[in-house]
Design an enzyme around this catalytic site. Structure first.
Site: not given
Length: 314
Positions: A13, A82, A149, A153, A178, A277, A279
């Site tokens: 980005i 991260q 995460y 954030k 996303n 997954r 989380g």
């Protein structure tokens, strides 16, 4: 000449934002440790005298102090991070070091060197509320906070608002849906579209990780990187001192994404379904009406153009 400092500016980005500011006639200082970003991402502007690249880690407060003292940016755009939800679950201390302490180092440097405006890249997906019906997640909804995460954030948003009050700078928090588009890396941890594309182009089977009661996968809101770069520029021009969702408002399931890619690449390669997954948010779709109200921003890149840009590597 005005100066912008972009942390993570060699990333997916960040490099698109760099290009926009070079075209605007700004001096652009990229701060990147090249752990995931690459110099190749800056190839289109590599010859510009307005581009300065400083290889540094945001966890290194002394390095940041040196860079801020040398260039005195008016605007800071923070994208170093991260970026993986899954990695934050397995390595929460690393996530805290980068997304927590690293961002605090940036904020303290902004205060010390009187930066006027900060744009902070947050996560609308990881900070989504629990969606059960047809509603969309708004900036005022309580986030789920089910991964380190997301916690870090969200804490970054609160630190930003606090230090803005303390130091007197303006800011905008951009909570991304996303993001997809050219230069996104299929690193196996995040970015399902480049992972699927890499598998299709290599003739490999893909894997859909989902919950047992969601056979078409988790749902997401996908926004193109060109639209994301544009709202970063708008926020740099007109700070809002609030949180803005950045998404299309279209909820799409991951298997739908794979089928779109199958059609675009004219392939019938199969996909294997397995468990989720840890989380992972089950459903995520953002209400971005506040971004339109305050900045006049609306997404403009549709799926056909978006997938074409990936295939062309534009």
């Amino acid at each position: 000449m005005q100066t912008i400092l972009i942390t993570g500016g060699a990333g997916f980005i960040g490099s698109h934002i760099v290009e926009r500011y070079i075209r605007k006639g700004w001096r652009v200082v990229v701060v990147d440790d090249f752990s995931s970003g690459t110099r190749a991402n800056l190839a289109t502007v590599a010859g510009s005298a307005a581009l300065i690249v400083e290889e540094a880690d945001i966890r290194d407060a002394a390095a940041l102090d040196r860079i801020f003292a040398a260039y005195r940016p008016e605007l800071v755009n923070h994208h170093a991070a991260q970026k993986s939800v899954a990695a934050s679950v397995t390595e929460p201390l690393l996530d805290q070091e980068i997304n927590g302490r690293g961002f605090l180092n940036v904020l303290l440097a902004c205060g010390k060197y009187a930066v006027g405006n900060i744009v902070y890249a947050s996560s609308g997906g990881a900070l989504s509320k629990v969606i059960t019906g047809t509603e969309k997640s708004k900036e005022t909804d309580p986030p789920q906070l089910i991964s380190p995460y997301a916690v870090h954030k969200y804490a970054g948003e609160k630190y930003l608002a606090m230090y803005a009050s303390l130091y007197g700078f303006s800011y905008t928090v951009l909570r991304y849906a996303n993001v997809y588009g050219p230069r996104q890396v299929p690193d196996g941890e995040c970015g399902v579209i480049p992972i699927f594309v890499a598998n299709i182009e290599a003739g490999r089977e893909s894997v859909l990780m989902t919950y047992p009661d969601m056979p078409r996968g988790c749902s997401r809101d996908y926004v193109h990187v060109y639209d994301v770069a544009r709202i970063n520029e708008l926020a740099g021009d007109t700070p809002t001192n609030t949180v803005l969702n950045v998404g299309t408002g279209e909820e799409i399931f991951i298997l739908d994404i794979y089928e779109k890619l199958q059609a675009a690449w004219e392939t019938d390669l199969p996909i294997r379904i397995t468990g989720p997954r840890e989380g992972d948010i089950r459903r995520s779709v953002l209400d971005a009406s506040r971004a339109e109200e305050l900045l006049g921003w609306r997404p403009s890149v549709g799926w056909e153009e978006g997938l074409r840009s990936i295939r062309a590597g534009e």
